[in-house]
Motif scaffolding. Structure first.
Motif, PDB file in Angstrom:
ATOM      1  N   LYS A   1      30.067  68.192  67.116  1.00  0.00           N
ATOM      2  CA  LYS A   1      28.926  67.658  67.876  1.00  0.00           C
ATOM      3  C   LYS A   1      27.596  68.148  67.313  1.00  0.00           C
ATOM      4  CE  LYS A   1      31.004  65.199  71.077  1.00  0.00           C
ATOM      5  NZ  LYS A   1      30.767  63.731  71.209  1.00  0.00           N
TER       6      LYS A   1
ATOM      7  N   ARG B   1      23.181  68.331  77.473  1.00  0.00           N
ATOM      8  CA  ARG B   1      23.842  67.048  77.227  1.00  0.00           C
ATOM      9  C   ARG B   1      23.526  66.022  78.315  1.00  0.00           C
ATOM     10  NH1 ARG B   1      27.960  65.104  74.328  1.00  0.00           N
ATOM     11  NH2 ARG B   1      28.305  67.137  73.375  1.00  0.00           N
TER      12      ARG B   1
ATOM     13  N   PHE C   1      25.180  63.753  71.003  1.00  0.00           N
ATOM     14  CA  PHE C   1      25.586  63.753  72.411  1.00  0.00           C
ATOM     15  C   PHE C   1      26.381  62.502  72.757  1.00  0.00           C
ATOM     16  CE2 PHE C   1      21.566  66.147  72.099  1.00  0.00           C
ATOM     17  CZ  PHE C   1      21.989  67.375  72.580  1.00  0.00           C
TER      18      PHE C   1
ATOM     19  N   GLU D   1      24.652  72.572  74.481  1.00  0.00           N
ATOM     20  CA  GLU D   1      25.620  71.779  75.258  1.00  0.00           C
ATOM     21  C   GLU D   1      25.142  71.600  76.686  1.00  0.00           C
ATOM     22  OE1 GLU D   1      28.956  69.462  75.771  1.00  0.00           O
ATOM     23  OE2 GLU D   1      28.141  70.299  73.910  1.00  0.00           O
TER      24      GLU D   1
END
Length: 272
Positions: free
Chosen positions: A68, A132, A50, A129
């Protein structure tokens, strides 16, 4: 050299405890520079980054900018890891056979490769995601666990006998006699190789070498004054020269040179 503080978290969901050894997390609000060796290991960690991009540099100087969410397939050479800035990383450390029911592809396909999970687990990466911006590591891991439970294919879990064979192979001390091991457990050497290709990602011989190296390295870290001859014989190397050659193959340095470098992630991480 400052330490990277690493915190470990046991998986809470009962189903995941069969596959995952632990989650680990690194979080720093200060500017951090990481340029260290990742040594070969006999299991796979999925990395959820992150923070700033992670760059891996192979021993042939090939550079890889990791996605990522990614993992490194089992390797027989070290990688250099380069990252700069405040850190916010969560890792999922799987057991040796634990990741296959999630990836659903024989792990030999990923040997010595860095793989982004978008192409294999797109639903998982898109949902991850969303966490995050969550500041709490515990809340992030709780959300990750919920998504992992959705992703596992229980039909791909190794059968009980297969798991027992692989577990016994791990603790087998007579490392050079694979054919004797196969005879004892009633399987062919070809079948054993298929198990390793599918569930672990490398052949049995390399797995033996990696696990022996890991055990020896851990002994070295706990007792850096132990002489190399004793270390070699206590860990089933033929002699000191065999041990040093094997150590250099995996780390790119002799044992003495390695400790002077102080570049291994294991050298700089302090588990809290």
């Amino acid at each position: 050299m400052s330490f990277l503080n690493v915190r470990r978290y046991k998986p809470q969901h009962p189903m995941l405890q069969e596959f995952i050894k632990y989650f680990w997390a690194i979080k720093s609000h200060d500017e951090t520079v990481v340029h260290h060796k990742l040594l070969p290991v006999s299991n796979i960690d999925i990395i959820l980054n992150f923070s700033s991009p992670i760059k891996y540099i192979a021993d042939d100087n090939r550079e890889i900018i990791a996605d990522k969410v990614h993992f490194n397939g089992i390797r027989d050479k070290y990688l250099m890891m380069d990252q700069r800035g405040p850190l916010d990383i969560i890792g999922i450390s799987f057991s040796s056979t634990g990741v296959y029911p999630f990836l659903k592809i024989p792990l030999s396909e990923f040997k010595n490769k860095t793989i982004g999970l978008d192409c294999l687990m797109k639903d998982f990466t898109s949902r991850i995601e969303e966490v995050r911006g969550v500041d709490s590591i515990k809340e992030k891991i709780d959300a990750i666990e919920k998504e992992l439970v959705k992703m596992v294919d229980t039909g791909l879990i190794p059968k009980k006998k297969t798991k027992q064979i692989l577990q016994q192979f791990y603790i087998n001390d007579d490392g050079d006699r694979i054919h004797e091991f196969c005879r004892q457990y009633g399987i062919s050497q070809r079948q054993l190789e298929r198990y390793f290709s599918k569930y672990i990602g490398i052949n049995p011989k390399l797995y033996q070498r990696l696990t022996r190296f890991q055990k020896t390295f851990n002994t070295m870290m706990q007792n850096k004054d132990m002489d190399f001859t004793t270390l070699a014989y206590e860990n089933d190397y033929y002699d000191q020269n065999h041990f040093i050659k094997e150590f250099k193959s995996f780390t790119g340095a002799t044992p003495t040179g390695f400790f002077h470098e102080k570049k291994s992630v294991k050298e700089i991480m302090k588990v809290t």
